[in-house]
Scaffold this motif. Structure first.
Motif, PDB file in Angstrom:
ATOM      1  N   VAL A 119      35.952  10.747  11.736  1.00  0.00           N
ATOM      2  CA  VAL A 119      34.979   9.707  12.087  1.00  0.00           C
ATOM      3  C   VAL A 119      33.656  10.331  12.527  1.00  0.00           C
ATOM      4  CG1 VAL A 119      34.468   7.843  13.714  1.00  0.00           C
ATOM      5  CG2 VAL A 119      36.746   8.018  12.688  1.00  0.00           C
ATOM      6  N   ALA A 120      33.719  11.370  13.358  1.00  0.00           N
ATOM      7  CA  ALA A 120      32.495  12.012  13.840  1.00  0.00           C
ATOM      8  C   ALA A 120      31.704  12.628  12.692  1.00  0.00           C
ATOM      9  CB  ALA A 120      32.844  13.072  14.885  1.00  0.00           C
ATOM     10  N   VAL A 121      32.397  13.259  11.740  1.00  0.00           N
ATOM     11  CA  VAL A 121      31.719  13.867  10.599  1.00  0.00           C
ATOM     12  C   VAL A 121      31.064  12.804   9.727  1.00  0.00           C
ATOM     13  CG1 VAL A 121      32.083  15.130   8.443  1.00  0.00           C
ATOM     14  CG2 VAL A 121      33.126  15.954  10.558  1.00  0.00           C
ATOM     15  N   VAL A 122      31.792  11.715   9.459  1.00  0.00           N
ATOM     16  CA  VAL A 122      31.252  10.652   8.609  1.00  0.00           C
ATOM     17  C   VAL A 122      30.053   9.984   9.283  1.00  0.00           C
ATOM     18  CG1 VAL A 122      31.752   8.414   7.573  1.00  0.00           C
ATOM     19  CG2 VAL A 122      33.426  10.251   7.409  1.00  0.00           C
ATOM     20  N   SER A 126      26.256   9.791   7.844  1.00  0.00           N
ATOM     21  CA  SER A 126      25.588   8.500   7.640  1.00  0.00           C
ATOM     22  C   SER A 126      24.230   8.469   8.334  1.00  0.00           C
ATOM     23  CB  SER A 126      26.473   7.354   8.143  1.00  0.00           C
ATOM     24  OG  SER A 126      26.662   7.443   9.547  1.00  0.00           O
ATOM     25  N   CYS A 127      24.169   8.946   9.576  1.00  0.00           N
ATOM     26  CA  CYS A 127      22.876   8.994  10.280  1.00  0.00           C
ATOM     27  C   CYS A 127      21.925   9.974   9.609  1.00  0.00           C
ATOM     28  CB  CYS A 127      23.093   9.381  11.742  1.00  0.00           C
ATOM     29  SG  CYS A 127      23.975   8.146  12.714  1.00  0.00           S
ATOM     30  N   ALA A 128      22.460  11.115   9.179  1.00  0.00           N
ATOM     31  CA  ALA A 128      21.620  12.102   8.491  1.00  0.00           C
ATOM     32  C   ALA A 128      21.081  11.541   7.179  1.00  0.00           C
ATOM     33  CB  ALA A 128      22.416  13.374   8.240  1.00  0.00           C
ATOM     34  N   TRP A 138      15.632  18.685   4.317  1.00  0.00           N
ATOM     35  CA  TRP A 138      17.023  19.061   4.605  1.00  0.00           C
ATOM     36  C   TRP A 138      17.185  19.618   6.017  1.00  0.00           C
ATOM     37  CZ3 TRP A 138      20.580  17.028   1.834  1.00  0.00           C
ATOM     38  CH2 TRP A 138      20.346  16.732   0.492  1.00  0.00           C
ATOM     39  N   SER A 139      16.124  20.174   6.577  1.00  0.00           N
ATOM     40  CA  SER A 139      16.203  20.639   7.969  1.00  0.00           C
ATOM     41  C   SER A 139      16.377  19.464   8.924  1.00  0.00           C
ATOM     42  CB  SER A 139      14.944  21.433   8.330  1.00  0.00           C
ATOM     43  OG  SER A 139      14.829  22.593   7.552  1.00  0.00           O
ATOM     44  N   VAL A 140      15.628  18.390   8.661  1.00  0.00           N
ATOM     45  CA  VAL A 140      15.771  17.179   9.466  1.00  0.00           C
ATOM     46  C   VAL A 140      17.154  16.566   9.249  1.00  0.00           C
ATOM     47  CG1 VAL A 140      14.895  14.833   9.807  1.00  0.00           C
ATOM     48  CG2 VAL A 140      13.299  16.722   9.453  1.00  0.00           C
ATOM     49  N   PHE A 141      17.626  16.595   8.012  1.00  0.00           N
ATOM     50  CA  PHE A 141      18.974  16.103   7.690  1.00  0.00           C
ATOM     51  C   PHE A 141      20.029  16.837   8.526  1.00  0.00           C
ATOM     52  CE2 PHE A 141      22.935  16.299   5.350  1.00  0.00           C
ATOM     53  CZ  PHE A 141      23.102  15.013   4.838  1.00  0.00           C
ATOM     54  N   ALA A 142      19.935  18.171   8.540  1.00  0.00           N
ATOM     55  CA  ALA A 142      20.914  18.973   9.279  1.00  0.00           C
ATOM     56  C   ALA A 142      20.831  18.710  10.781  1.00  0.00           C
ATOM     57  CB  ALA A 142      20.695  20.454   8.987  1.00  0.00           C
ATOM     58  N   LEU A 143      19.618  18.613  11.295  1.00  0.00           N
ATOM     59  CA  LEU A 143      19.448  18.353  12.728  1.00  0.00           C
ATOM     60  C   LEU A 143      20.002  16.989  13.113  1.00  0.00           C
ATOM     61  CD1 LEU A 143      18.273  19.158  15.481  1.00  0.00           C
ATOM     62  CD2 LEU A 143      16.101  18.143  14.754  1.00  0.00           C
ATOM     63  N   THR A 144      19.754  15.982  12.275  1.00  0.00           N
ATOM     64  CA  THR A 144      20.274  14.644  12.545  1.00  0.00           C
ATOM     65  C   THR A 144      21.795  14.641  12.513  1.00  0.00           C
ATOM     66  OG1 THR A 144      18.318  13.693  11.480  1.00  0.00           O
ATOM     67  CG2 THR A 144      20.186  12.226  11.839  1.00  0.00           C
ATOM     68  N   PHE A 145      22.358  15.368  11.560  1.00  0.00           N
ATOM     69  CA  PHE A 145      23.819  15.456  11.475  1.00  0.00           C
ATOM     70  C   PHE A 145      24.404  16.048  12.749  1.00  0.00           C
ATOM     71  CE2 PHE A 145      27.601  17.991  10.684  1.00  0.00           C
ATOM     72  CZ  PHE A 145      28.459  17.055  10.117  1.00  0.00           C
ATOM     73  N   VAL A 146      23.849  17.153  13.212  1.00  0.00           N
ATOM     74  CA  VAL A 146      24.364  17.827  14.415  1.00  0.00           C
ATOM     75  C   VAL A 146      24.240  16.913  15.631  1.00  0.00           C
ATOM     76  CG1 VAL A 146      24.008  19.745  16.001  1.00  0.00           C
ATOM     77  CG2 VAL A 146      23.921  20.134  13.533  1.00  0.00           C
ATOM     78  N   ALA A 147      23.082  16.258  15.783  1.00  0.00           N
ATOM     79  CA  ALA A 147      22.855  15.408  16.959  1.00  0.00           C
ATOM     80  C   ALA A 147      23.800  14.211  16.970  1.00  0.00           C
ATOM     81  CB  ALA A 147      21.402  14.926  16.978  1.00  0.00           C
ATOM     82  N   VAL A 153      31.082  12.518  19.307  1.00  0.00           N
ATOM     83  CA  VAL A 153      32.165  13.160  20.065  1.00  0.00           C
ATOM     84  C   VAL A 153      32.097  12.756  21.537  1.00  0.00           C
ATOM     85  CG1 VAL A 153      33.076  15.374  20.850  1.00  0.00           C
ATOM     86  CG2 VAL A 153      32.373  15.098  18.472  1.00  0.00           C
ATOM     87  N   VAL A 154      30.887  12.730  22.087  1.00  0.00           N
ATOM     88  CA  VAL A 154      30.704  12.292  23.479  1.00  0.00           C
ATOM     89  C   VAL A 154      31.149  10.842  23.643  1.00  0.00           C
ATOM     90  CG1 VAL A 154      28.975  11.790  25.253  1.00  0.00           C
ATOM     91  CG2 VAL A 154      28.842  13.916  23.950  1.00  0.00           C
ATOM     92  N   ARG A 155      30.755  10.001  22.702  1.00  0.00           N
ATOM     93  CA  ARG A 155      31.143   8.589  22.763  1.00  0.00           C
ATOM     94  C   ARG A 155      32.661   8.423  22.720  1.00  0.00           C
ATOM     95  NH1 ARG A 155      29.208   3.934  18.382  1.00  0.00           N
ATOM     96  NH2 ARG A 155      30.524   2.255  19.187  1.00  0.00           N
ATOM     97  N   GLN A 156      33.333   9.183  21.864  1.00  0.00           N
ATOM     98  CA  GLN A 156      34.789   9.108  21.773  1.00  0.00           C
ATOM     99  C   GLN A 156      35.455   9.572  23.059  1.00  0.00           C
ATOM    100  OE1 GLN A 156      35.263  11.524  18.270  1.00  0.00           O
ATOM    101  NE2 GLN A 156      35.449   9.761  16.907  1.00  0.00           N
ATOM    102  N   GLU A 157      34.936  10.639  23.633  1.00  0.00           N
ATOM    103  CA  GLU A 157      35.528  11.164  24.863  1.00  0.00           C
ATOM    104  C   GLU A 157      35.386  10.160  26.011  1.00  0.00           C
ATOM    105  OE1 GLU A 157      37.287  13.838  25.672  1.00  0.00           O
ATOM    106  OE2 GLU A 157      37.399  14.364  23.552  1.00  0.00           O
ATOM    107  N   ILE A 158      34.206   9.571  26.141  1.00  0.00           N
ATOM    108  CA  ILE A 158      33.994   8.586  27.209  1.00  0.00           C
ATOM    109  C   ILE A 158      34.850   7.350  26.978  1.00  0.00           C
ATOM    110  CG2 ILE A 158      32.288   7.086  28.322  1.00  0.00           C
ATOM    111  CD1 ILE A 158      30.174   9.170  27.680  1.00  0.00           C
ATOM    112  N   GLY A 159      34.927   6.896  25.720  1.00  0.00           N
ATOM    113  CA  GLY A 159      35.767   5.739  25.410  1.00  0.00           C
ATOM    114  C   GLY A 159      37.233   6.009  25.674  1.00  0.00           C
ATOM    115  N   HIS A 160      37.686   7.229  25.385  1.00  0.00           N
ATOM    116  CA  HIS A 160      39.084   7.597  25.619  1.00  0.00           C
ATOM    117  C   HIS A 160      39.446   7.527  27.091  1.00  0.00           C
ATOM    118  CE1 HIS A 160      42.929   9.550  24.921  1.00  0.00           C
ATOM    119  NE2 HIS A 160      42.638  10.451  25.845  1.00  0.00           N
ATOM    120  N   ARG A 161      38.477   7.744  27.952  1.00  0.00           N
ATOM    121  CA  ARG A 161      38.716   7.703  29.400  1.00  0.00           C
ATOM    122  C   ARG A 161      38.466   6.318  30.001  1.00  0.00           C
ATOM    123  NH1 ARG A 161      37.773  12.612  27.775  1.00  0.00           N
ATOM    124  NH2 ARG A 161      38.540  14.437  28.943  1.00  0.00           N
TER     125      ARG A 161
END
Length: 255
Positions: A119-122, A126-128, A138-147, A153-161
């Motif tokens: 889910v995090a990768v997809v 999608s945002c990228a 493509w540099s902006v694409f890569a940066l958007t993907f990482v961010a 991942v942060v959202r999933q961790e907070i939701g899990h708790r």
């Protein structure tokens, strides 16, 4: 049908309605499925009243009424649960399931979810892709993907708790904007501000807003307003997270 049988059917109808409301079904669908399921199991009619976090159901058989109330805390949008209950309804109307069969299948339903890393990768891609479609290289694409990947991942961790969704959205927006603003600070790509705008698109509460409008159009005004307010609060929390990160970094370019 005696009183005990009516009581058992009432429990099944309320269980189905509760699961539908918890997992993001629109109000008209919840009402229709509960009424049809009750009638398919031998009731004369089913009356239902919905609110943002609870429901009240009255079943009627031979002028005998049974009323039950259920709390419906949010369990997250999950279309698998909704489609499984629809299948159970259709099978019941075709006389392929009785009360025991409906009970067994309802208890068997579990809100299975996709692998969290997938889910995090997809979400990252999608945002990228939005940043790329908006003219980023493509540099902006890569940066958007990482961010957006880190933000998800942060959202999933907070939701899990089991933290409050408003806190979840606010913190996720803060972290995502903080990461994506690196591009503007270091002049990465042709339009680094696109990464800041595109990476937080995963936080747009599209499904709640669609359900809110659908509910109001179909006559469930109270439910529609409640969902609209919740979606607006989520948007506000996201905006506060974005502004907070921009205050920290001093990058305000895309606003």
């Amino acid at each position: 049908m005696d009183e005990e049988a009516q009581r058992n059917v009432s429990r099944l109808v309320s269980q189905a309605g509760q699961m539908l409301l918890q997992h993001g079904a629109e109000s008209r669908l919840v009402s229709d499925i509960c009424c049809r399921l009750g009638e398919a199991l031998g009731l004369d009619s089913v009356e239902i009243s919905l609110s943002a976090s609870s429901m009240v159901i009255t079943t009627i058989r031979d002028d005998h009424c049974i009323t039950t109330a259920r709390r419906c805390p949010d369990r997250g949008i999950n279309m698998r649960v909704i489609t499984e209950i629809q299948r159970i309804l259709i099978m019941t109307e075709k006389h392929l399931l009785d009360k025991d069969g409906v009970k067994t299948r309802l208890n068997r339903i579990s809100p299975q979810r996709y692998n969290r890393w997938l889910v995090a990768v997809v979400i990252g891609f999608s945002c990228a892709s939005f940043s790329r479609l908006s003219g980023g290289d493509w540099s902006v694409f890569a940066l958007t993907f990482v961010a957006s990947f880190i933000g998800m991942v942060v959202r999933q961790e907070i939701g899990h708790r089991q933290f409050n969704p408003l806190l979840n959205f606010g913190v996720t927006a803060f972290v995502t904007t903080l990461v994506s603003s690196i591009g503007a600070m270091m002049s990465i790509g042709n339009q680094p501000y696109l990464a800041m705008a595109s990476s937080v698109l995963m936080l747009v509460p599209g499904f709640p807003l669609i359900n809110a409008v659908s509910d109001m159009v179909k006559g469930y005004v109270n439910m529609g307003i409640a969902r609209w307010v919740m979606a607006s609060l989520l948007t506000l929390a996201t905006s506060l997270g974005i502004v907070g990160a921009m205050n920290v970094t001093g990058i305000w370019g895309w606003l």
